[in-house]
Design an enzyme around this catalytic site. Sequence first.
Site, PDB file in Angstrom:
ATOM      1  N   GLY A  17       0.806  -1.215   0.000  1.00 55.32           N
ATOM      2  CA  GLY A  17       0.000   0.000   0.000  1.00 55.32           C
ATOM      3  C   GLY A  17       0.844   1.272   0.000  1.00 55.32           C
ATOM      4  O   GLY A  17       1.871   1.365  -0.688  1.00 55.32           O
ATOM      5  N   ASP A  37       7.568  -4.482   8.905  1.00 49.42           N
ATOM      6  CA  ASP A  37       6.170  -4.914   8.845  1.00 49.42           C
ATOM      7  C   ASP A  37       5.941  -6.087   9.774  1.00 49.42           C
ATOM      8  O   ASP A  37       6.884  -6.685  10.290  1.00 49.42           O
ATOM      9  CB  ASP A  37       5.756  -5.249   7.399  1.00 49.42           C
ATOM     10  CG  ASP A  37       4.304  -4.840   7.123  1.00 49.42           C
ATOM     11  OD1 ASP A  37       3.402  -5.382   7.786  1.00 49.42           O
ATOM     12  OD2 ASP A  37       4.081  -3.979   6.256  1.00 49.42           O
ATOM     13  N   ASP A  60       6.053  -5.840  14.739  1.00 48.30           N
ATOM     14  CA  ASP A  60       4.632  -5.641  15.032  1.00 48.30           C
ATOM     15  C   ASP A  60       4.561  -4.410  15.929  1.00 48.30           C
ATOM     16  O   ASP A  60       5.055  -4.440  17.067  1.00 48.30           O
ATOM     17  CB  ASP A  60       4.066  -6.885  15.739  1.00 48.30           C
ATOM     18  CG  ASP A  60       2.568  -6.742  16.017  1.00 48.30           C
ATOM     19  OD1 ASP A  60       2.080  -5.596  16.130  1.00 48.30           O
ATOM     20  OD2 ASP A  60       1.894  -7.778  16.116  1.00 48.30           O
ATOM     21  N   ASN A  87       3.610   4.593   9.330  1.00 50.35           N
ATOM     22  CA  ASN A  87       2.543   4.379   8.346  1.00 50.35           C
ATOM     23  C   ASN A  87       1.602   3.230   8.727  1.00 50.35           C
ATOM     24  O   ASN A  87       0.443   3.227   8.298  1.00 50.35           O
ATOM     25  CB  ASN A  87       3.205   4.107   6.982  1.00 50.35           C
ATOM     26  CG  ASN A  87       2.265   3.463   6.000  1.00 50.35           C
ATOM     27  OD1 ASN A  87       1.447   4.129   5.377  1.00 50.35           O
ATOM     28  ND2 ASN A  87       2.365   2.134   5.855  1.00 50.35           N
ATOM     29  N   TYR A 152     -11.784   4.191  14.787  1.00 51.68           N
ATOM     30  CA  TYR A 152     -10.742   4.566  13.810  1.00 51.68           C
ATOM     31  C   TYR A 152     -10.603   6.085  13.735  1.00 51.68           C
ATOM     32  O   TYR A 152      -9.484   6.605  13.795  1.00 51.68           O
ATOM     33  CB  TYR A 152     -11.094   3.996  12.436  1.00 51.68           C
ATOM     34  CG  TYR A 152     -10.082   4.322  11.347  1.00 51.68           C
ATOM     35  CD1 TYR A 152      -8.879   3.617  11.246  1.00 51.68           C
ATOM     36  CD2 TYR A 152     -10.323   5.334  10.414  1.00 51.68           C
ATOM     37  CE1 TYR A 152      -7.955   3.912  10.248  1.00 51.68           C
ATOM     38  CE2 TYR A 152      -9.407   5.631   9.410  1.00 51.68           C
ATOM     39  CZ  TYR A 152      -8.226   4.923   9.330  1.00 51.68           C
ATOM     40  OH  TYR A 152      -7.313   5.213   8.342  1.00 51.68           O
ATOM     41  N   PRO A 182      -4.176  11.320   4.521  1.00 49.71           N
ATOM     42  CA  PRO A 182      -4.666  10.956   3.189  1.00 49.71           C
ATOM     43  C   PRO A 182      -6.193  10.985   3.156  1.00 49.71           C
ATOM     44  O   PRO A 182      -6.864  10.885   4.191  1.00 49.71           O
ATOM     45  CB  PRO A 182      -4.160   9.517   2.997  1.00 49.71           C
ATOM     46  CG  PRO A 182      -3.162   9.277   4.082  1.00 49.71           C
ATOM     47  CD  PRO A 182      -3.553  10.184   5.203  1.00 49.71           C
ATOM     48  N   GLY A 183      -6.709  11.118   1.933  1.00 49.67           N
ATOM     49  CA  GLY A 183      -8.153  11.017   1.740  1.00 49.67           C
ATOM     50  C   GLY A 183      -8.512   9.577   1.428  1.00 49.67           C
ATOM     51  O   GLY A 183      -8.472   8.726   2.326  1.00 49.67           O
ATOM     52  N   VAL A 184      -8.879   9.300   0.184  1.00 53.33           N
ATOM     53  CA  VAL A 184      -9.150   7.917  -0.209  1.00 53.33           C
ATOM     54  C   VAL A 184      -8.084   7.489  -1.221  1.00 53.33           C
ATOM     55  O   VAL A 184      -7.941   8.076  -2.281  1.00 53.33           O
ATOM     56  CB  VAL A 184     -10.581   7.749  -0.784  1.00 53.33           C
ATOM     57  CG1 VAL A 184     -11.598   7.829   0.346  1.00 53.33           C
ATOM     58  CG2 VAL A 184     -10.912   8.786  -1.845  1.00 53.33           C
TER      59      VAL A 184
HETATM   60  P1  NDP Z   1      -2.764  -1.257   3.997  1.00 57.18           P
HETATM   61  O1  NDP Z   1      -3.715  -2.021   4.873  1.00 57.18           O
HETATM   62  O2  NDP Z   1      -2.883  -1.438   2.532  1.00 57.18           O
HETATM   63  O3  NDP Z   1      -1.274  -1.550   4.465  1.00 57.18           O
HETATM   64  C1  NDP Z   1      -0.959  -1.416   5.829  1.00 57.18           C
HETATM   65  C2  NDP Z   1       0.329  -2.128   6.145  1.00 57.18           C
HETATM   66  O4  NDP Z   1       0.529  -2.021   7.567  1.00 57.18           O
HETATM   67  C3  NDP Z   1       0.257  -3.627   5.834  1.00 57.18           C
HETATM   68  O5  NDP Z   1       1.465  -4.080   5.295  1.00 57.18           O
HETATM   69  C4  NDP Z   1      -0.010  -4.248   7.202  1.00 57.18           C
HETATM   70  O6  NDP Z   1       0.460  -5.579   7.337  1.00 57.18           O
HETATM   71  C5  NDP Z   1       0.792  -3.310   8.090  1.00 57.18           C
HETATM   72  N1  NDP Z   1       0.401  -3.446   9.486  1.00 57.18           N
HETATM   73  C6  NDP Z   1      -0.845  -3.591  10.004  1.00 57.18           C
HETATM   74  N2  NDP Z   1      -0.780  -3.785  11.326  1.00 57.18           N
HETATM   75  C7  NDP Z   1       0.525  -3.753  11.648  1.00 57.18           C
HETATM   76  C8  NDP Z   1       1.235  -3.906  12.863  1.00 57.18           C
HETATM   77  N3  NDP Z   1       0.608  -4.176  14.014  1.00 57.18           N
HETATM   78  N4  NDP Z   1       2.579  -3.799  12.834  1.00 57.18           N
HETATM   79  C9  NDP Z   1       3.240  -3.567  11.682  1.00 57.18           C
HETATM   80  N5  NDP Z   1       2.633  -3.441  10.506  1.00 57.18           N
HETATM   81  C10 NDP Z   1       1.287  -3.530  10.488  1.00 57.18           C
HETATM   82  O7  NDP Z   1      -2.961   0.285   4.385  1.00 57.18           O
HETATM   83  P2  NDP Z   1      -2.784   1.627   3.518  1.00 57.18           P
HETATM   84  O8  NDP Z   1      -1.535   1.569   2.754  1.00 57.18           O
HETATM   85  O9  NDP Z   1      -4.057   1.900   2.849  1.00 57.18           O
HETATM   86  O10 NDP Z   1      -2.671   2.701   4.703  1.00 57.18           O
HETATM   87  C11 NDP Z   1      -1.436   3.173   5.231  1.00 57.18           C
HETATM   88  C12 NDP Z   1      -1.738   4.228   6.291  1.00 57.18           C
HETATM   89  O11 NDP Z   1      -2.511   5.284   5.710  1.00 57.18           O
HETATM   90  C13 NDP Z   1      -2.556   3.693   7.466  1.00 57.18           C
HETATM   91  O12 NDP Z   1      -2.130   4.298   8.651  1.00 57.18           O
HETATM   92  C14 NDP Z   1      -3.981   4.138   7.130  1.00 57.18           C
HETATM   93  O13 NDP Z   1      -4.787   4.257   8.267  1.00 57.18           O
HETATM   94  C15 NDP Z   1      -3.704   5.475   6.460  1.00 57.18           C
HETATM   95  N6  NDP Z   1      -4.770   5.922   5.573  1.00 57.18           N
HETATM   96  C16 NDP Z   1      -5.105   5.203   4.458  1.00 57.18           C
HETATM   97  C17 NDP Z   1      -6.123   5.644   3.614  1.00 57.18           C
HETATM   98  C18 NDP Z   1      -6.531   4.923   2.380  1.00 57.18           C
HETATM   99  O14 NDP Z   1      -7.526   5.362   1.749  1.00 57.18           O
HETATM  100  N7  NDP Z   1      -5.860   3.858   1.973  1.00 57.18           N
HETATM  101  C19 NDP Z   1      -6.850   6.883   3.935  1.00 57.18           C
HETATM  102  C20 NDP Z   1      -6.410   7.550   5.120  1.00 57.18           C
HETATM  103  C21 NDP Z   1      -5.408   7.075   5.906  1.00 57.18           C
HETATM  104  P3  NDP Z   1      -0.616  -6.801   7.523  1.00 57.18           P
HETATM  105  O15 NDP Z   1      -1.550  -6.710   6.390  1.00 57.18           O
HETATM  106  O16 NDP Z   1       0.229  -8.014   7.535  1.00 57.18           O
HETATM  107  O17 NDP Z   1      -1.297  -6.567   8.822  1.00 57.18           O
END
Ligand code: NDP
Length: 256
Positions: A17, A37, A60, A87, A152, A182-184
């Site tokens: 992501g 990660d 984690d 992130n 959230y 970020p937005g969407v």
């Molecule tokens: P994704 O879910 O696509 O990716 C998130 C990543 O974080 C994954 O690799 C996931 O691994 C990892 N992760 C989750 N929990 C943990 C943990 N406990 N420790 C370490 N790593 C962890 O998310 P996005 O890329 O969409 O989002 C990134 C950030 O942006 C987030 O903080 C999200 O809240 C924020 N955001 C995103 C938006 C969007 O529209 N996409 C909008 C607004 C904010 P695994 O899958 O193995 O758990």
Amino acid sequence: MSRLEGKVAVVTGGARGIGRAICMAYAAEGAKVAVADRLIEDAQETAALLGEAGMAVQMDVTEPAAIAAGIASIEENWGGIDILVNNAGIFNMASIEEVTVDDYRRQYDVNVGGTIFAIQAVVPGMRKRGGGVIINFSSQAGRRGEPNITIYCSTKAAVISITQSLALELAKDKIRVNAIAPGVIDTPMWTHVDALFAKYEKKPVGQKKREVGEAVPLGYMGAPEDVAKPAVFLASEDARYITAQTLNVDGGNWMS
Ligand code: NDP
């Protein structure tokens, strides 16, 4: 000129992501990047895309001891950390009747605790290095509440507050602390988000994702790269006079 030449960065949730796009963008700007990660295999897959500039770290962020160990291993390998990107984040929906203690704790542990304890782990090293940059992840959901997203939204509002307090606390150490809202953004998270909206708003799967993209003033859902570019800017010397801010990266959804 490469804007992050010689810098060492760590990106939590860097395997996919938005996190992965930031890892790629930072490496393209000359930084060494630790992809941190939850699952080491996922981190390794992304780190492999970065070649010599990449390193995979199992971390984690709900476990402060795992954060500390991961940060220590990066510092040992690369001599220190200049940039931390908090992130990693998770999303869930629940009506007030459905909220559980476990879900409340999990979202706070990742989105809020993960941010605080990763900052705690990098600050001593950044102080020794004479400064650093921290970028936290809030959301447009941190700017205003939404029905059935109480937990959230509140975690993301907390990230804005944490960013402000720590920017002030760490300014004397030449550590800048900012956030991105970020937005969407079209990432794997949205499959999960769309499925939850389908349930709560009784919509066919895929409809919410389409609607939110069309509603963005710029007319489309963002790509992870649309967030990675501002993340490069905030980490770079170009942003040296910017701290305590939360930058909206949302195609015009929120104005502040
Ligand atoms: P994704 O879910 O696509 O990716 C998130 C990543 O974080 C994954 O690799 C996931 O691994 C990892 N992760 C989750 N929990 C943990 C943990 N406990 N420790 C370490 N790593 C962890 O998310 P996005 O890329 O969409 O989002 C990134 C950030 O942006 C987030 O903080 C999200 O809240 C924020 N955001 C995103 C938006 C969007 O529209 N996409 C909008 C607004 C904010 P695994 O899958 O193995 O758990």
